[in-house]
Write a protein that holds these residues in place. Sequence first.
Motif, PDB file in Angstrom:
ATOM      1  N   TYR A 432     -84.225   6.352 -96.706  1.00  0.00           N
ATOM      2  CA  TYR A 432     -83.148   6.309 -95.893  1.00  0.00           C
ATOM      3  C   TYR A 432     -81.938   6.826 -95.517  1.00  0.00           C
ATOM      4  N   LEU A 433     -81.586   6.377 -94.323  1.00  0.00           N
ATOM      5  CA  LEU A 433     -79.590   6.586 -94.678  1.00  0.00           C
ATOM      6  C   LEU A 433     -78.826   5.464 -94.880  1.00  0.00           C
ATOM      7  N   HIS A 434     -77.765   5.381 -96.077  1.00  0.00           N
ATOM      8  CA  HIS A 434     -77.098   4.511 -96.065  1.00  0.00           C
ATOM      9  C   HIS A 434     -76.044   5.230 -97.051  1.00  0.00           C
ATOM     10  N   PRO A 435     -74.943   4.763 -96.726  1.00  0.00           N
ATOM     11  CA  PRO A 435     -74.210   3.824 -95.877  1.00  0.00           C
ATOM     12  C   PRO A 435     -74.293   5.307 -94.743  1.00  0.00           C
ATOM     13  N   VAL A 436     -73.889   5.099 -93.189  1.00  0.00           N
ATOM     14  CA  VAL A 436     -74.163   5.923 -91.750  1.00  0.00           C
ATOM     15  C   VAL A 436     -72.593   4.947 -91.956  1.00  0.00           C
ATOM     16  N   ARG A 437     -71.670   5.975 -91.541  1.00  0.00           N
ATOM     17  CA  ARG A 437     -70.256   5.773 -91.086  1.00  0.00           C
ATOM     18  C   ARG A 437     -69.859   6.882 -89.772  1.00  0.00           C
ATOM     19  N   THR A 438     -68.531   5.545 -89.108  1.00  0.00           N
ATOM     20  CA  THR A 438     -67.911   6.161 -88.557  1.00  0.00           C
ATOM     21  C   THR A 438     -67.765   7.992 -88.726  1.00  0.00           C
ATOM     22  N   TRP A 534     -84.412  14.551 -88.581  1.00  0.00           N
ATOM     23  CA  TRP A 534     -82.937  13.862 -88.776  1.00  0.00           C
ATOM     24  C   TRP A 534     -82.358  15.312 -87.837  1.00  0.00           C
ATOM     25  N   SER A 535     -81.007  15.161 -87.329  1.00  0.00           N
ATOM     26  CA  SER A 535     -80.771  16.200 -86.854  1.00  0.00           C
ATOM     27  C   SER A 535     -79.376  15.134 -86.313  1.00  0.00           C
ATOM     28  N   TRP A 536     -78.001  16.024 -86.765  1.00  0.00           N
ATOM     29  CA  TRP A 536     -76.972  15.314 -86.029  1.00  0.00           C
ATOM     30  C   TRP A 536     -75.450  16.692 -86.011  1.00  0.00           C
ATOM     31  N   THR A 537     -75.006  15.846 -84.874  1.00  0.00           N
ATOM     32  CA  THR A 537     -73.461  16.782 -84.699  1.00  0.00           C
ATOM     33  C   THR A 537     -72.338  15.827 -83.795  1.00  0.00           C
ATOM     34  N   GLY A 538     -71.322  16.625 -83.875  1.00  0.00           N
ATOM     35  CA  GLY A 538     -70.084  15.948 -83.234  1.00  0.00           C
ATOM     36  C   GLY A 538     -70.174  15.718 -81.539  1.00  0.00           C
ATOM     37  N   VAL A 539     -69.897  14.996 -80.741  1.00  0.00           N
ATOM     38  CA  VAL A 539     -69.653  13.936 -79.723  1.00  0.00           C
ATOM     39  C   VAL A 539     -68.687  14.568 -78.993  1.00  0.00           C
ATOM     40  N   SER A 540     -67.440  14.088 -80.051  1.00  0.00           N
ATOM     41  CA  SER A 540     -66.617  13.975 -80.000  1.00  0.00           C
ATOM     42  C   SER A 540     -65.142  13.384 -80.428  1.00  0.00           C
ATOM     43  N   ALA A 541     -63.783  13.485 -80.522  1.00  0.00           N
ATOM     44  CA  ALA A 541     -63.383  13.561 -81.985  1.00  0.00           C
ATOM     45  C   ALA A 541     -63.202  12.305 -82.366  1.00  0.00           C
ATOM     46  N   SER A 542     -64.100  11.186 -81.993  1.00  0.00           N
ATOM     47  CA  SER A 542     -64.383   9.583 -82.310  1.00  0.00           C
ATOM     48  C   SER A 542     -65.455   9.618 -81.995  1.00  0.00           C
ATOM     49  N   ALA A 543     -66.819   9.953 -82.179  1.00  0.00           N
ATOM     50  CA  ALA A 543     -67.867  10.017 -81.731  1.00  0.00           C
ATOM     51  C   ALA A 543     -69.187  11.287 -83.130  1.00  0.00           C
ATOM     52  N   TRP A 544     -70.727  10.384 -82.817  1.00  0.00           N
ATOM     53  CA  TRP A 544     -70.771  11.650 -83.458  1.00  0.00           C
ATOM     54  C   TRP A 544     -72.405  11.152 -83.456  1.00  0.00           C
ATOM     55  N   ARG A 545     -73.597  11.869 -83.284  1.00  0.00           N
ATOM     56  CA  ARG A 545     -74.937  11.528 -82.582  1.00  0.00           C
ATOM     57  C   ARG A 545     -76.223  11.846 -84.195  1.00  0.00           C
ATOM     58  N   LEU A 546     -76.617  10.995 -83.947  1.00  0.00           N
ATOM     59  CA  LEU A 546     -77.742  11.002 -84.711  1.00  0.00           C
ATOM     60  C   LEU A 546     -79.105  10.585 -84.333  1.00  0.00           C
ATOM     61  N   SER A 547     -80.129  11.917 -84.643  1.00  0.00           N
ATOM     62  CA  SER A 547     -81.172  11.789 -83.790  1.00  0.00           C
ATOM     63  C   SER A 547     -82.377  12.037 -84.771  1.00  0.00           C
ATOM     64  N   LEU A 548     -83.211  11.100 -84.522  1.00  0.00           N
ATOM     65  CA  LEU A 548     -84.556  10.942 -85.535  1.00  0.00           C
ATOM     66  C   LEU A 548     -86.516  11.539 -84.090  1.00  0.00           C
ATOM     67  N   GLU A 549     -86.940  12.181 -85.275  1.00  0.00           N
ATOM     68  CA  GLU A 549     -88.408  12.321 -84.821  1.00  0.00           C
ATOM     69  C   GLU A 549     -89.137  12.333 -85.682  1.00  0.00           C
ATOM     70  N   PHE A 550     -90.500  11.646 -85.717  1.00  0.00           N
ATOM     71  CA  PHE A 550     -91.411  11.582 -86.549  1.00  0.00           C
ATOM     72  C   PHE A 550     -92.868  11.537 -85.719  1.00  0.00           C
TER      73      PHE A 550
END
Length: 696
Positions: A432-438, A534-550
Amino acid sequence: MISHSATAEPDSRPEDSAAAGTAVPRIALVGVHGFGERHLANLARLEEAGALELVAVADPNPPAPGRLKDTVAVFPDLNSLLAAQATAGARADVVILATPIQTHAPLATAALAAGLDVYVEKPPVASLAQFNEVLAAAESSGRLVQVGFQSLGSHALPAIRTLVESGGIGEVLGLSASGQWVRTKSYFKRSRWAGKRSLDGVDVVDGVATNALAHAVATALHMAGAHTLAHVASVETDLYRAHETESDDTSVIRVRTAHGTTLLCTLTLCAPEQVNPSVTVHGTRGEITFFYTEDEVVISTPDGERREKCGRTDLLENLLEARSTGAPLLAAVADTGAFTSVLEAIRTSPTPEPIDPAHITWEGEGDDAHPVVHGIVELFDRAAKAQATFAELGVPWARQLPPVRTLTVDGHPVADYQDGSHIRAVSSPRPYLHPVRTLSGTVVTDHQPLDHVWHLGAGVALQDVDGVNFWGGRTYTREAGQYVWRPDHGSIAVTSTDAEETAAVTGGAEGRLEERLSWNGPDGGPVLVEERRWSWTGVSASAWRLSLEFALSPAGDQPVSLGSPGSNGRFEGGYGGFFWRLPECGGAKVWSPAGTGEAEVHGTVSRWLAWTGTFGAGTDRTGDATLVFVAPESSTDPWFVRVDGYPGVGQSLAWDTPAIAEPGSPVRRSISVLVADGSLDTTDIEALITQQGDLS
């Protein structure tokens, strides 16, 4: 009522014990101050009853004039006392050792060599090597050695054993020992050895688990069926201190016995108030809690709660009986081998970590001051329920366990990947993922919370996979119409990994982690095979995106049913598949295009669902954050949402009917989560989703 019949232990008397018991036993006491005062009082009681005669004491600081009868010989040390054994008036049959920890083993071996039976205070030794020396000396001399774990004389122990063996609380899930005491600065000034791990190069191992609350550990081991060295499979320690000492005063000890029982001891001398220590047996149908200082048993089952007081056999009287009749010793030195395993693990562990002063409040003044570790009572409850250490729970002042890997975006660590290997079996261990942070560091996941210790950050879990629970905790069954404990827990393990390391995720690049996982049943056999990305990337200076496919496929050549409490008859209990456990959140608001609030969004189908609020209450990093869960446009899975009972969001794979994974036709799901600092509104969210394009 619980039965008070005891089962016999192996005969541990020497061959000449019957002869030794023909006269009133003659007792010598070494150490008349501190706990020795209690022995003097007990000896006076038994002497008045005609059960023994106190003939000698030894202490470099002799007792006050008039404290003893004129017939009692006084010596400065044990050697002098033993040298006088030829003198009729000073000759003893039994010696009681109430001396500093580091002297127990050498004094015991000396007394055994002189032909005396021994009663030694706890802990009996300061190392495993010393334990083996004393055990060998006892065996070669044919003498008895009783250890002063007084709680082991309680009549509650055989009664509890009988109740557990009869199935009175169902199957045993584990045991926990809790000790919450208060000790001031003066406590550690009472002697040179107090609070020391060693003194002048000699092992002392004075600490909360080995001395102050040693009875909690010894009693719990006894109740877990662990007596000898061979009964212990492993001991794990997590040791800390708030006092200015060498030794630990706030610790978790986890013991796994040779027959598979887990015992978790949570012990502190830094509680807000003194509480009677206890040991609890946790079962599938209830609990038995033993308050050993009170000899009180509390039995809790679905039928209610009852309390019972039990009697206790004095350990010195038990030793005298063993000498005269061959009765079993209740705390024979050989049966403290399990406790010695714990002591040895503590002795050889790293030096206890000091607790950050920011997490401590000192109460009182001067030598009467005592530290209180913030939130320690609630933390003990959580640790005991999860069978987890402070480090595994992620306590801020504890040692930090390194994750398998860390996901980063533009240099910011945004999520830690845990493999779940430390999770207890009945919580269905899984990655699992933890901690997930901003991006600013606000934590937006929780794991092993007290209300549901099997909730693990962000990941994939299902409660019914062809009858196997891959969610953790109780299982909801249609037959019972409720949640019940069953031996049905599986585990999920990674079998292969392909990852692009997170350090490269900058400037809009995407990080990726692809895995193959095996969903294994209680017997270890595979039930499902999963392909996860799992994939992840920056979206803006204050946000990012986490994606999951299974994708979930049968491990064999037969279809596999993927179900939930909802598909088993639990109204609107269709959780399972992707699940995100949030931490405590102030001012939480959840909404979607379907409505606002749990009642309006739970069980609905919509493209996205948002959660916003203030996270991090009680921590050093508090902040507003927004999570936007985005489903594929073609998704028909309802959202599973909890706000009031606990904070959590899931995408239900089997809301009210099972999904079927066929050979060659896996069940596939995907979801994306936008993790943003601050509070976003619907306009912001829709703009972000539009900006991201197709997230399916």
